[in-house]
Design a protein around this motif. Structure first.
Motif, PDB file in Angstrom:
ATOM      1  N   VAL A  36      91.404  15.235  80.400  1.00 13.11           N
ATOM      2  CA  VAL A  36      90.259  13.997  80.440  1.00 13.11           C
ATOM      3  C   VAL A  36      91.226  12.625  80.355  1.00 13.11           C
ATOM      4  CG1 VAL A  36      88.491  13.065  79.031  1.00 13.11           C
ATOM      5  CG2 VAL A  36      88.445  15.406  79.688  1.00 13.11           C
ATOM      6  N   LYS A  37      92.358  12.660  79.336  1.00 13.74           N
ATOM      7  CA  LYS A  37      93.024  11.328  79.159  1.00 13.74           C
ATOM      8  C   LYS A  37      93.206  10.940  80.651  1.00 13.74           C
ATOM      9  CE  LYS A  37      94.799  12.801  74.740  1.00 13.74           C
ATOM     10  NZ  LYS A  37      96.135  12.981  73.882  1.00 13.74           N
ATOM     11  N   SER A  38      93.717  11.666  81.601  1.00 12.49           N
ATOM     12  CA  SER A  38      94.457  11.361  82.866  1.00 12.49           C
ATOM     13  C   SER A  38      93.158  10.868  83.746  1.00 12.49           C
ATOM     14  CB  SER A  38      95.137  12.414  83.346  1.00 12.49           C
ATOM     15  OG  SER A  38      96.253  12.802  82.393  1.00 12.49           O
ATOM     16  N   GLY A  39      92.086  11.105  83.420  1.00  5.30           N
ATOM     17  CA  GLY A  39      90.917  10.435  84.120  1.00  5.30           C
ATOM     18  C   GLY A  39      90.289  11.109  85.412  1.00  5.30           C
ATOM     19  N   PRO A  40      90.100  12.360  85.324  1.00  5.48           N
ATOM     20  CA  PRO A  40      89.428  13.061  86.602  1.00  5.48           C
ATOM     21  C   PRO A  40      87.997  12.248  86.812  1.00  5.48           C
ATOM     22  CG  PRO A  40      89.243  14.465  84.629  1.00  5.48           C
ATOM     23  CD  PRO A  40      90.263  13.446  84.344  1.00  5.48           C
ATOM     24  N   LYS A  41      87.403  12.555  87.826  1.00  8.41           N
ATOM     25  CA  LYS A  41      86.147  12.070  88.186  1.00  8.41           C
ATOM     26  C   LYS A  41      85.001  13.097  87.383  1.00  8.41           C
ATOM     27  CE  LYS A  41      82.757  10.810  91.715  1.00  8.41           C
ATOM     28  NZ  LYS A  41      82.436  10.803  93.178  1.00  8.41           N
ATOM     29  N   ASN A  42      85.256  14.357  87.614  1.00  9.77           N
ATOM     30  CA  ASN A  42      84.506  15.245  87.017  1.00  9.77           C
ATOM     31  C   ASN A  42      85.549  16.681  86.411  1.00  9.77           C
ATOM     32  OD1 ASN A  42      81.330  14.918  87.490  1.00  9.77           O
ATOM     33  ND2 ASN A  42      82.418  14.152  89.430  1.00  9.77           N
ATOM     34  N   THR A  88      76.292  26.410  93.095  1.00 10.32           N
ATOM     35  CA  THR A  88      75.531  25.326  92.357  1.00 10.32           C
ATOM     36  C   THR A  88      76.445  24.119  92.094  1.00 10.32           C
ATOM     37  OG1 THR A  88      74.057  27.049  91.269  1.00 10.32           O
ATOM     38  CG2 THR A  88      74.383  24.949  89.973  1.00 10.32           C
ATOM     39  N   ILE A  89      77.484  24.530  91.641  1.00  9.74           N
ATOM     40  CA  ILE A  89      78.822  23.515  91.259  1.00  9.74           C
ATOM     41  C   ILE A  89      78.845  22.565  92.466  1.00  9.74           C
ATOM     42  CG2 ILE A  89      81.037  23.107  90.562  1.00  9.74           C
ATOM     43  CD1 ILE A  89      80.956  25.454  88.943  1.00  9.74           C
ATOM     44  N   PHE A  90      79.310  23.263  93.788  1.00  4.76           N
ATOM     45  CA  PHE A  90      79.443  22.544  95.052  1.00  4.76           C
ATOM     46  C   PHE A  90      78.272  21.707  95.358  1.00  4.76           C
ATOM     47  CE2 PHE A  90      83.308  24.723  95.180  1.00  4.76           C
ATOM     48  CZ  PHE A  90      84.203  24.130  95.895  1.00  4.76           C
ATOM     49  N   GLY A  91      77.203  22.192  95.118  1.00  2.00           N
ATOM     50  CA  GLY A  91      75.878  21.407  95.583  1.00  2.00           C
ATOM     51  C   GLY A  91      75.794  20.160  94.521  1.00  2.00           C
ATOM     52  N   GLN A  92      76.148  20.094  93.610  1.00  2.00           N
ATOM     53  CA  GLN A  92      76.319  18.985  92.417  1.00  2.00           C
ATOM     54  C   GLN A  92      77.527  18.131  92.937  1.00  2.00           C
ATOM     55  OE1 GLN A  92      76.393  20.844  88.837  1.00  2.00           O
ATOM     56  NE2 GLN A  92      74.364  21.275  88.669  1.00  2.00           N
ATOM     57  N   LEU A  93      78.497  18.564  93.178  1.00  2.00           N
ATOM     58  CA  LEU A  93      79.717  17.681  93.377  1.00  2.00           C
ATOM     59  C   LEU A  93      80.076  17.397  94.678  1.00  2.00           C
ATOM     60  CD1 LEU A  93      82.063  19.060  90.512  1.00  2.00           C
ATOM     61  CD2 LEU A  93      80.418  17.451  90.390  1.00  2.00           C
ATOM     62  N   LYS A  94      79.723  18.377  95.569  1.00  2.00           N
ATOM     63  CA  LYS A  94      80.018  18.151  97.017  1.00  2.00           C
ATOM     64  C   LYS A  94      81.387  18.600  97.372  1.00  2.00           C
ATOM     65  CE  LYS A  94      76.066  16.496  97.456  1.00  2.00           C
ATOM     66  NZ  LYS A  94      74.803  17.415  97.830  1.00  2.00           N
ATOM     67  N   THR A  95      82.421  18.094  96.587  1.00  2.00           N
ATOM     68  CA  THR A  95      83.654  18.670  96.630  1.00  2.00           C
ATOM     69  C   THR A  95      84.220  18.987  95.494  1.00  2.00           C
ATOM     70  OG1 THR A  95      84.560  16.396  96.429  1.00  2.00           O
ATOM     71  CG2 THR A  95      84.229  17.221  98.773  1.00  2.00           C
ATOM     72  N   VAL A  96      85.369  19.973  95.271  1.00  2.00           N
ATOM     73  CA  VAL A  96      86.066  20.386  94.073  1.00  2.00           C
ATOM     74  C   VAL A  96      87.670  20.256  94.555  1.00  2.00           C
ATOM     75  CG1 VAL A  96      86.626  22.041  92.519  1.00  2.00           C
ATOM     76  CG2 VAL A  96      84.317  21.544  93.094  1.00  2.00           C
ATOM     77  N   ASP A  97      88.421  19.765  93.798  1.00  2.00           N
ATOM     78  CA  ASP A  97      89.671  19.565  94.208  1.00  2.00           C
ATOM     79  C   ASP A  97      90.702  20.696  93.473  1.00  2.00           C
ATOM     80  OD1 ASP A  97      89.831  16.846  95.584  1.00  2.00           O
ATOM     81  OD2 ASP A  97      88.732  16.491  93.602  1.00  2.00           O
ATOM     82  N   LEU A  98      90.263  20.952  92.319  1.00  2.00           N
ATOM     83  CA  LEU A  98      91.370  22.081  91.422  1.00  2.00           C
ATOM     84  C   LEU A  98      90.509  23.082  90.822  1.00  2.00           C
ATOM     85  CD1 LEU A  98      94.029  22.995  90.223  1.00  2.00           C
ATOM     86  CD2 LEU A  98      93.641  20.989  88.562  1.00  2.00           C
ATOM     87  N   LEU A  99      90.811  24.157  90.828  1.00  2.00           N
ATOM     88  CA  LEU A  99      90.362  25.336  90.054  1.00  2.00           C
ATOM     89  C   LEU A  99      91.311  25.776  89.096  1.00  2.00           C
ATOM     90  CD1 LEU A  99      88.133  27.545  89.387  1.00  2.00           C
ATOM     91  CD2 LEU A  99      89.050  28.998  91.033  1.00  2.00           C
ATOM     92  N   ILE A 100      91.000  25.825  87.889  1.00  2.00           N
ATOM     93  CA  ILE A 100      91.822  26.359  86.794  1.00  2.00           C
ATOM     94  C   ILE A 100      91.363  27.733  86.504  1.00  2.00           C
ATOM     95  CG2 ILE A 100      93.188  25.950  84.693  1.00  2.00           C
ATOM     96  CD1 ILE A 100      92.891  23.282  85.179  1.00  2.00           C
TER      97      ILE A 100
END
Length: 320
Positions: free
Chosen positions: A92-98, A143-155
């Motif tokens: 969060v300190k590094s500022g992701p969008k979501n 559900t998540i992709f419907g809300q965000l449209k894109t996801v860059d990283l999965l941990i």
């Protein structure tokens, strides 16, 4: 023949049989017509190498040269645990969008804390148990992709350490990682028109060298590590990159007390903690450094506050 090491370096596989045919040719004894063919092969190989180098340069620009957190959409499975929570803070300190946290632990106060840390970042939570059937994981991803449209990283960070729970250890540490990864692939796979993505799997140094008193845990982490290495090799096909995060012994509730397999060593936790360990904050800082490096296929070792790479020794090759 001189081009084959260069081609192999860029990921072009050649079977031994094919290499043998090429190496047996003798250009100095060829006729003029065959020389023309050889010259054509030379031009083709040089053109291929040029394209490969160009693609690699682009990959490097997409990787370590670009911030892999700021402005990005990130899913963090088990982001509220010991290492998970401190890593979530650093992310969060590094500022992701979501930052979307999936966890079986529901901690509203933790989500509130993370939400108040950076106005640039929206933190959301979904209850999630990695042992649910694959269909449930797919439904959550929709559900998540419907809300965000894109996801860059999965941990993928879920894990348990208790060799009395044999089925549970395998289900969480390995099967859960495979299922969550499988669930996100349809949204990323370039064969289905996806944009690609990045997967960071939390494995363990025990995947390389087992703590033999907890062979089930160590084996489950070795399986997750092998899975991650395969994902990285599949990048040219899927467009999805992957690397593994392998913490050393870290002071968490997992390590304070846990059961060995068949109680072969009742004091295994105390024995481990008698040696130097790292804190969850140290581990989290190294974790975020690894995310920002964003290097496909790297086996990261996070131990004693350091971030290093592990060089895997190849003892066998399938040649495919």
């Amino acid at each position: 023949m001189k081009y084959f090491p260069e081609l192999l370096k860029h990921g072009i596989a050649c079977t031994p049989r094919y290499v043998s045919k090429v190496s047996s040719s003798k250009p100095h004894s060829l006729s003029n017509s065959k020389r023309k063919s050889t010259d054509g092969d030379h031009v083709w190989k040089m053109s291929l190498l040029k394209r490969l180098k160009s693609n690699n340069t682009e990959d490097q620009k997409k990787g370590g040269g670009k911030d892999a957190i700021a402005g990005k959409n990130i899913i963090f499975v088990a982001g509220l645990g010991c290492i998970g929570m401190d890593t979530s803070r650093e992310i969060v300190k590094s500022g992701p969008k979501n930052l979307v946290i999936l966890d079986r632990l529901e901690k509203p106060e933790a989500i509130e804390e993370l939400s108040g840390m950076n106005p640039k970042t929206k933190v959301t939570f979904h209850p999630y148990d990695v042992t649910v059937p694959l269909e449930e994981s797919v439904k959550l991803m929709k559900t998540i992709f419907g809300q965000l449209k894109t996801v860059d990283l999965l941990i993928n960070g879920a894990g348990i350490l208790d060799d009395h729970q044999i089925e549970g250890t395998i289900a969480v540490n390995f099967t859960g990682t495979v299922n969550t990864t499988t669930a996100i692939m349809p949204f990323w796979d370039k064969r289905q028109g996806g944009p690609g993505g990045v997967i960071a799997n939390i494995c363990s140094v025990t995947g390389c060298n087992a703590i033999y008193q907890v062979p089930v845990y160590s084996a489950s982490k070795a399986a997750a590590l092998s899975f991650t290495m395969s994902l990285a090799k599949l990048t040219p096909i899927t467009g999805v990159t992957a690397y593994s995060i392998n913490p050393g012994i870290t002071k968490t509730t997992l390590v304070n007390k846990f059961n060995s397999w068949l109680d072969v060593e009742p004091c295994v936790a105390q024995l481990l903690l008698a040696h130097p360990t790292q804190t969850t904050k140290q581990c989290a800082k190294s974790f975020v450094k690894a995310i920002k490096e964003n290097k496909n296929g790297v086996i990261w070792k996070l131990d004693l506050g350091r971030l290093d790479t592990i060089k895997w020794t190849k003892h066998w090759d399938s040649h495919i």
